[in-house]
Design an enzyme around this catalytic site. Structure first.
Site, mmCIF file in Angstrom:
data_model
loop_
_atom_site.group_PDB
_atom_site.id
_atom_site.type_symbol
_atom_site.label_atom_id
_atom_site.label_comp_id
_atom_site.label_asym_id
_atom_site.label_seq_id
_atom_site.Cartn_x
_atom_site.Cartn_y
_atom_site.Cartn_z
ATOM 1 N N ASP A 97 68.936 -1.795 13.617
ATOM 2 C CA ASP A 97 68.851 -1.489 15.041
ATOM 3 C C ASP A 97 70.225 -1.125 15.592
ATOM 4 O OD1 ASP A 97 69.828 -4.072 14.620
ATOM 5 O OD2 ASP A 97 68.447 -5.050 15.994
ATOM 6 N N ASP A 100 77.344 -3.571 15.158
ATOM 7 C CA ASP A 100 78.324 -4.083 16.121
ATOM 8 C C ASP A 100 79.602 -4.430 15.364
ATOM 9 O OD1 ASP A 100 79.607 -5.283 18.256
ATOM 10 O OD2 ASP A 100 78.248 -6.972 18.422
ATOM 11 N N LYS A 128 77.944 0.744 18.015
ATOM 12 C CA LYS A 128 78.837 0.427 19.142
ATOM 13 C C LYS A 128 80.218 1.006 18.887
ATOM 14 C CE LYS A 128 76.919 -3.752 21.117
ATOM 15 N NZ LYS A 128 77.112 -5.182 21.400
ATOM 16 N N ASP A 156 67.401 -8.271 21.310
ATOM 17 C CA ASP A 156 67.073 -9.416 22.170
ATOM 18 C C ASP A 156 68.277 -9.997 22.885
ATOM 19 O OD1 ASP A 156 68.203 -10.482 19.643
ATOM 20 O OD2 ASP A 156 67.750 -12.430 20.543
#
Ligand code: IMP
Ligand code: MG
Length: 189
Positions: A97, A100, A128, A156
């Protein structure tokens, strides 16, 4: 309200996944593709991306945890659920997904490479920017986003909001309260 603003709409996500799916279809023609979704976050992107791939793919899931409920990565990665399939000699595509800090990915790539897949590639919906991380070759990239905490489309905050159909930036003021949840969902209309 939990969602400060919509960063990527549901329509933009689907258009991007269609492009990525077309590329994957071209690249894996005649091969034995196994798409591996990294739970929990990637369950949404895998479901949609796989339907944009016009090949008889297999899917599997692996669950790892790197965050422990909040908005900061701890750097500790644990396998919560391993693959059902053997991957030796297979063409494996990891579907993430978001990338980071890269802790999760670094661990996954090392762990899966040991099992000797024929090829090991990576698809990530979100990357990111302005985060220090090891370099990874990402064969199928979705969107580069600013270094902010985002929710929705599988992502989430404390296990909620994975079902938002878009990617939203979370309202910083709302991390301590959970009021007005409905408001964030209405943004999708
Ligand atoms: P990394 O190991 O720091 O690259 O983080 C990977 C995992 O952390 C992702 O698969 C997500 O589950 C979670 N994560 C990272 N950034 C965010 C975010 O902005 N929102 C929600 N979850 C995130
Ligand atoms: Mg999470």
């Amino acid at each position: 309200m939990k969602v400060a603003r919509v960063l990527i709409t549901a329509e933009e996500i689907q258009a991007k996944l269609a492009e990525m799916g077309a590329e994957i279809t071209r690249d894996y023609e005649g091969r034995d593709l196994l798409m591996i979704g990294i739970l929990k976050g990637a369950f949404v992107v895998l479901a949609d991306l796989a339907r944009h791939v016009q090949l008889p793919v297999e899917t599997d899931f692996m669950a790892v945890s790197s965050y422990h409920g909040g908005t900061h990565s701890s750097g500790v990665v644990r396998i919560l659920k391993d693959l059902d399939s053997e991957i030796e000699g297979r063409d494996v595509l990891i579907v993430e997904d978001i990338i980071d800090t890269g802790h999760t990915l670094k661990y996954l790539l090392r762990t899966l490479a040991v099992r000797k897949p024929a090829t090991l590639s990576l698809a990530a919906l979100l990357i990111k920017d302005d985060v220090e991380r090891p370099h990874f070759d990402i064969q199928y990239e979705g969107f580069h986003i600013p270094n902010e905490f985002v929710i929705g489309y599988g992502l989430d905050y404390e296990e909620k909001y994975r079902n938002l159909p878009y990617i939203g930036v979370m309202d910083a003021d709302s991390t301590t309260s959970s009021t007005d949840v409905q408001e964030g969902f209405r943004l999708a209309d």
